[in-house]
Structure formats: structure tokens, C-alpha cells
Enzyme design. Structure first.
Site, short mmCIF file in Angstrom:
data_model
loop_
_atom_site.label_atom_id
_atom_site.label_comp_id
_atom_site.label_asym_id
_atom_site.label_seq_id
_atom_site.Cartn_x
_atom_site.Cartn_y
_atom_site.Cartn_z
N PHE A 63 0.85 -1.20 0.00
CA PHE A 63 0.00 0.00 0.00
C PHE A 63 0.88 1.24 0.00
O PHE A 63 0.61 2.22 0.69
CB PHE A 63 -0.93 0.00 1.22
CG PHE A 63 -1.84 -1.20 1.28
CD1 PHE A 63 -2.97 -1.28 0.49
CD2 PHE A 63 -1.55 -2.27 2.13
CE1 PHE A 63 -3.81 -2.40 0.53
CE2 PHE A 63 -2.38 -3.40 2.18
CZ PHE A 63 -3.51 -3.46 1.38
N GLY A 74 -4.08 9.88 -11.20
CA GLY A 74 -3.24 9.20 -12.19
C GLY A 74 -2.32 8.24 -11.47
O GLY A 74 -2.61 7.81 -10.36
N CYS A 84 -1.12 3.01 -10.20
CA CYS A 84 -2.04 2.08 -9.53
C CYS A 84 -3.53 2.33 -9.81
O CYS A 84 -4.21 1.44 -10.31
CB CYS A 84 -1.80 2.12 -8.03
SG CYS A 84 -0.31 1.26 -7.56
N LEU A 113 -9.54 13.86 -0.11
CA LEU A 113 -10.68 14.71 -0.47
C LEU A 113 -10.19 15.99 -1.13
O LEU A 113 -10.85 17.02 -1.03
CB LEU A 113 -11.52 15.03 0.78
CG LEU A 113 -12.43 13.91 1.29
CD1 LEU A 113 -13.19 14.37 2.53
CD2 LEU A 113 -13.42 13.44 0.22
N ARG A 131 3.36 7.86 -15.38
CA ARG A 131 2.34 6.91 -15.81
C ARG A 131 0.93 7.44 -15.51
O ARG A 131 0.62 7.80 -14.39
CB ARG A 131 2.56 5.55 -15.13
CG ARG A 131 3.70 4.78 -15.76
CD ARG A 131 3.97 3.50 -15.04
NE ARG A 131 4.63 3.73 -13.76
CZ ARG A 131 4.95 2.77 -12.90
NH1 ARG A 131 4.65 1.52 -13.17
NH2 ARG A 131 5.56 3.06 -11.77
N LYS A 179 -4.93 1.70 -13.47
CA LYS A 179 -4.75 0.29 -13.87
C LYS A 179 -5.58 -0.64 -12.99
O LYS A 179 -6.25 -1.54 -13.49
CB LYS A 179 -3.26 -0.02 -13.76
CG LYS A 179 -2.86 -1.46 -13.85
CD LYS A 179 -1.36 -1.60 -13.89
CE LYS A 179 -0.67 -1.51 -12.55
NZ LYS A 179 -0.82 -2.68 -11.68
N GLY A 224 -8.76 17.83 -7.90
CA GLY A 224 -7.60 18.08 -8.76
C GLY A 224 -7.95 17.76 -10.20
O GLY A 224 -9.13 17.66 -10.56
C1 UDX Z 1 -1.65 4.69 -4.57
C2 UDX Z 1 -2.16 4.23 -3.20
O1 UDX Z 1 -2.31 5.37 -2.35
C3 UDX Z 1 -1.22 3.23 -2.60
O2 UDX Z 1 -1.73 2.75 -1.37
C4 UDX Z 1 -1.10 2.07 -3.59
O3 UDX Z 1 -0.30 1.05 -3.11
C5 UDX Z 1 -0.56 2.59 -4.92
O4 UDX Z 1 -1.44 3.58 -5.41
P1 UDX Z 1 0.14 6.44 -5.48
O5 UDX Z 1 -0.40 6.08 -6.84
O6 UDX Z 1 1.60 6.48 -5.28
O7 UDX Z 1 -0.44 5.43 -4.39
O8 UDX Z 1 -0.39 7.90 -5.13
P2 UDX Z 1 -1.55 8.55 -4.27
O9 UDX Z 1 -0.93 9.46 -3.29
O10 UDX Z 1 -2.51 7.56 -3.76
O11 UDX Z 1 -2.26 9.46 -5.38
C6 UDX Z 1 -2.85 8.89 -6.54
C7 UDX Z 1 -3.46 9.95 -7.41
O12 UDX Z 1 -4.59 10.53 -6.80
C8 UDX Z 1 -2.53 11.12 -7.75
O13 UDX Z 1 -2.71 11.46 -9.11
C9 UDX Z 1 -2.99 12.22 -6.85
O14 UDX Z 1 -2.71 13.50 -7.33
C10 UDX Z 1 -4.47 11.95 -6.80
N1 UDX Z 1 -5.13 12.46 -5.60
C11 UDX Z 1 -4.85 11.93 -4.38
C12 UDX Z 1 -6.08 13.47 -5.71
O15 UDX Z 1 -6.37 13.97 -6.82
N2 UDX Z 1 -6.70 13.90 -4.58
C13 UDX Z 1 -6.44 13.39 -3.36
O16 UDX Z 1 -7.06 13.83 -2.39
C14 UDX Z 1 -5.47 12.38 -3.25
#
Ligand code: UDX
Length: 436
Positions: free
Chosen positions: A153, A261, A264, A254, A332, A267, A257
């Protein structure tokens, strides 16, 4: 314990290094010779804060090494983690491509010696661990092993902290001795009272998808509410606080944006929908989250166009941030990779800057984008600035200077970093996401 990590991608490298930091002896294996050569020379192929120092420390203390040779890595291992990629299949149907997992299972089988646990770390569809077990048994009927699922995670940019201080560790096991061995792997976390959720293999496999899908839903929900806020003249920042303080909802994830992207969420949501379809079920909420996420990126293109007076043709746009989130060089499924081509196609000139992602960006973005050496160079002579990724260095920009060097003081803040009133007072024509 002696641990072997198959795959030195993002997850494998972070996990292997952190296991070594726990005190285990870890060998990381990858087929790509160039990558292993780089790692042996102390070069880290990805940008992840703190990882280079942690790799160097554990290599020098003799607990971490890198090799391309499975024969040199697997026989002595008590636990073999599989952390190879599971990209979306090339057929474009959203299924996870399990070729690399199954190949790894086949290749390690003949090298297993003594009781070994084979742990799926990669995000894999339900049933994959059992397939891995079948492949290993067919390949080496004498092998004494159990398979287990141990989803990660980790957030990019905060992966080491997430690894060392997780909210929980999920282990999917089917025997007492495999559970015992996995608990030994994570022993240092028990001492910190980290909860361990021990469950069946299928439950662990599905837990990872459900967690990511839920978070994707949460983000799409707030993005859609942000659009409603814009229509009715409400403020999504205050609204998110108002709902997030309810412990049942929670304040994290919350932030509206340009759409989620990364490696994870996009996909895994697609893969989960495919898994569910195979069982004759549907996950309408996740389907909606995926649709909303696409719509969000399109909405951002329109927002930028509207702020440019209805057409981006011939306009210069300064873009701050390209990666899908800060503190990573990962491009990605970055929203920029959808939004910028749409603007370019309509005749915009784009001058972009990103602190760490420009090299990667060149591979993901079409030709024609100009890459600038700093934020101010991207803003110079532009008709609008788009803040795409909330890197720390964009949080305290010299706004007076930016206003002076821009052709038109139009600031489009896709991460709601700046205060609208301050921006207005400075003379910007400012817009965020879901705020007046
Ligand atoms: C995510 C999961 O959080 C992690 O537990 C899992 O193992 C892999 O995928 P990650 O992809 O590294 O991690 O980034 P994360 O911080 O979760 O953000 C994902 C996307 O959501 C980003 O594009 C981020 O900008 C966006 N996001 C996140 C928002 O737009 N708003 C938010 O409040 C939080």
C-alpha cells in the site's frame, strides 16, 4: 532471514531495501542487466525520496545486494517475494497482464531448496497465487513451499515512510507455517504495534484492489462535488473540511484536482472491473469513478480554454508540474499526459517545467512541448499559467514576479494551492477547482 526479491521496479526496490533495513539479508533480482549494473554502482533508476541513501546504507552494511542470477539468489532464500510488473494487458481490455508473474514462478521453481514461502507482492487478480503454486508444483514436484499474498500500500513519494509505518499489513496465507514465516518477515513492525490482518489468499488479493478502488471513488466523488460547487457558487475546500471531520468519512483523499493518475489507480480500477465481470458481477460505483476521472481531465481542458477566452489557438501556456503527483518522476497516467496533448492539438504553445519528471515526460508527451529550466522560465511571456502538480517549490512562488513576466496574468490552479482572494488582490485572473 534470507529474502529474495524478484523485480527491482518501484515496489520491489523499495520493499527489498526496507526489508534489509529491518535487518534481513536481501537479494534483489532483475532480468534487466543494465538496471542491476546501475544498482550495483549505487545508481537508483527511479526518484523516490530517501531511497538512494537507504540502498547505499544497506549495501555497505552487507544486507542488500543485486544480481541477475536466480541461481545465485533463490536456493538460500527462506522467502521469495515476486514484485514484477502487472501492467494493463496490451489488448487494451483492462485485464492485468500476468506474463511476468507466471514467468517468474516458472523460473524460480527449480532453484527452491528447503521450505520456502513464495509471496505475491505485485497487485494481482484473485486466483493468481494459486496459479503460481500450480506452476511451481508442475515445474518442480519436489519443492517444499507455500504461496502467500502480501499486497503493498505504498504511495510513491512517501513509500519508505509508508513501509516503515504502515496503517496495517495484510497477509493472505493458507498454512500456519507460512503465516509464521511472514510474521517473522514483519517482526520489526509488530514491535511498533502495527496491526496485521491475516486472511485467506483470495481475500488479501482482493483487499488491494478494493483499497485502491475505494480511494479512486473518493477522489472522483470530491472532483464531481467540486464541479457542483462551481455551479452553485460553493467552496469545495470548506466543504471537504466539513465532511472530512466526520470520522466515518475522513479528511484524506478529499482534495479535488485534475483527476487521479499514477501506476495504480487507473490500472487497478480497470483490472478490478474485469475480474468482477468474469464472475458475472459488476461494480457500478467503480465504473462511475473511472468515467468521472476521464471527464475530470476533459473538464480541466475546458477550464483552461475558458480562461484563455474560449480558444487556446496561438496562446502560450506555462505549465508547472507534469508528474501525476509531487515527489516522484513517474509520468504513468499523469493527467498532464491527457490534458497537454489536447491543448497542443488546438494550437497552444506549451512551456513546461517539472522538478524531477522532465526526462520521463519527454517519453510520455507529444513533441512540441518546450521544457524549461525553472518555473519562472515556464511562466515568462505566457497567456496563462497552469499549476498541474503541487510540488513544494510551486507553493511559495514569487507571484509578483510571475505576474510581471507573464503576458496576461491568468493563473489556473488545478491543485488549489493558492488562496483565491490573495491571487485576486495581486491582480491575477485566478481559478481553482471547485472554488469561486
Ligand atoms: C496509490 C495508493 O495510495 C497506494 O496505497 C497504492 O499502493 C498505490 O497507489 P500512489 O499512486 O503512489 O499510491 O499515489 P496517491 O498518493 O494515492 O495518489 C494517486 C493519485 O490521486 C494522484 O494522481 C494524486 O494526485 C491523486 N489524488 C490523491 C487526488 O487527486 N486527490 C487526493 O485527495 C489524493
Amino acid at each position: 532471514m534470507k529474502i529474495t526479491m524478484i523485480g527491482t521496479g518501484y515496489v520491489g526496490l523499495v520493499t527489498g531495501t526496507c526489508f534489509a533495513e529491518f535487518g534481513h539479508h536481501v537479494t534483489c533480482v532483475d532480468k534487466i542487466e543494465d538496471k542491476i549494473n546501475q544498482l550495483q554502482a549505487g545508481k537508483i533508476p527511479i526518484y523516490e525520496p530517501g531511497l538512494d541513501a537507504l540502498v547505499a546504507k544497506n549495501v555497505s552494511e552487507g544486507r542488500l545486494r543485486f544480481t541477475t542470477n536466480l541461481e545465485d539468489a533463490v536456493p538460500e532464500a527462506e522467502a521469495v517475494f515476486i514484485a514484477v510488473g502487472t501492467p494493463s494487458s496490451r489488448r487494451g481490455d483492462g485485464y492485468a497482464d500476468l506474463t511476468y508473474i507466471y514467468a517468474a514462478a516458472k523460473e524460480i521453481a527449480s532453484f527452491l531448496r528447503g521450505y520456502t514461502i513464495i509471496v505475491d507482492k505485485s497487485t494481482v487478480p484473485v486466483g493468481t497465487a494459486r496459479q503460481v503454486a500450480r506452476i511451481i508444483s508442475e515445474e518442480n514436484p519436489q519443492a517444499d513451499f507455500d504461496v502467500a499474498s502480501n499486497p503493498e500500500f505504498l504511495r510513491e513519494g512517501a513509500a519508505i515512510e509508508d513501509f516503515m509505518r504502515p496503517d496495517r499489513v495484510v497477509i493472505g496465507v493458507e498454512s500456519d507455517r507460512s503465516e509464521q514465516r511472514l510474521r517473522e518477515v514483519y517482526q520489526p513492525l509488530f514491535l511498533r504495534d502495527t496491526p496485521i490482518v491475516s486472511t485467506s489468499i483470495e481475500t488479501a488479493e482482493l483487499t488491494k484492489y478494493a483499497a485502491n478502488a475505494f480511494l479512486a471513488v473518493k477522489i472522483s466523488f470530491i472532483n464531481e462535488i467540486a464541479a457542483v460547487c462551481e455551479s452553485v457558487g460553493a467552496d469545495v475546500t470548506a466543504l471537504a473540511k466539513g465532511i472530512g471531520m466526520d470520522g466515518r468519512i475522513g479528511s484524506k483523499f478529499l482534495h479535488p484536482g485534475p483527476g487521479y493518475g499514477g501506476s495504480c489507480f487507473p490500472k487497478d480500477t480497470l483490472a478490478l472491473m474485469r475480474i468482477v465481470q468474469e464472475y458475472g458481477e459488476s461494480l457500478r460505483i467503480v465504473e462511475a469513478a473511472v468515467e468521472v476521472n476521464s471527464a475530470q481531465k476533459a473538464r480541466m481542458v475546458k477550464k483552461i480554454r475558458d480562461m484563455l477566452g474560449g480558444s487556446e489557438a496561438g496562446k502560450t501556456i506555462g505549465v508547472l508540474g507534469l508528474t501525476f503527483k509531487p515527489e516522484t518522476d513517474d509520468m504513468r497516467d499523469a493527467p498532464a499526459a491527457t490534458i497537454l496533448p489536447a491543448l497542443l492539438e488546438k494550437g497552444a504553445r506549451i512551456k513546461a517545467h517539472d522538478p524531477k519528471g522532465m526526462k520521463e515526460a519527454k517519453e510520455y508527451l507529444p513533441e512540441g512541448i518546450e521544457y524549461m529550466e525553472n518555473a519562472y522560465a515556464a511562466c515568462e511571456d505566457s497567456d496563462a499559467v497552469v499549476l498541474m502538480t503541487e510540488w513544494n517549490q510551486y507553493r511559495a512562488l514569487d507571484l509578483a514576479k510571475i505576474k510581471k513576466i507573464m503576458r496576461e496574468p491568468v493563473f489556473i490552479d488545478l491543485r488549489n494551492v493558492y488562496d483565491p482572494q490573495t491571487m485576486k488582490d495581486l491582480g491575477f485572473s485566478y481559478v481553482g477547482v471547485g472554488i469561486k
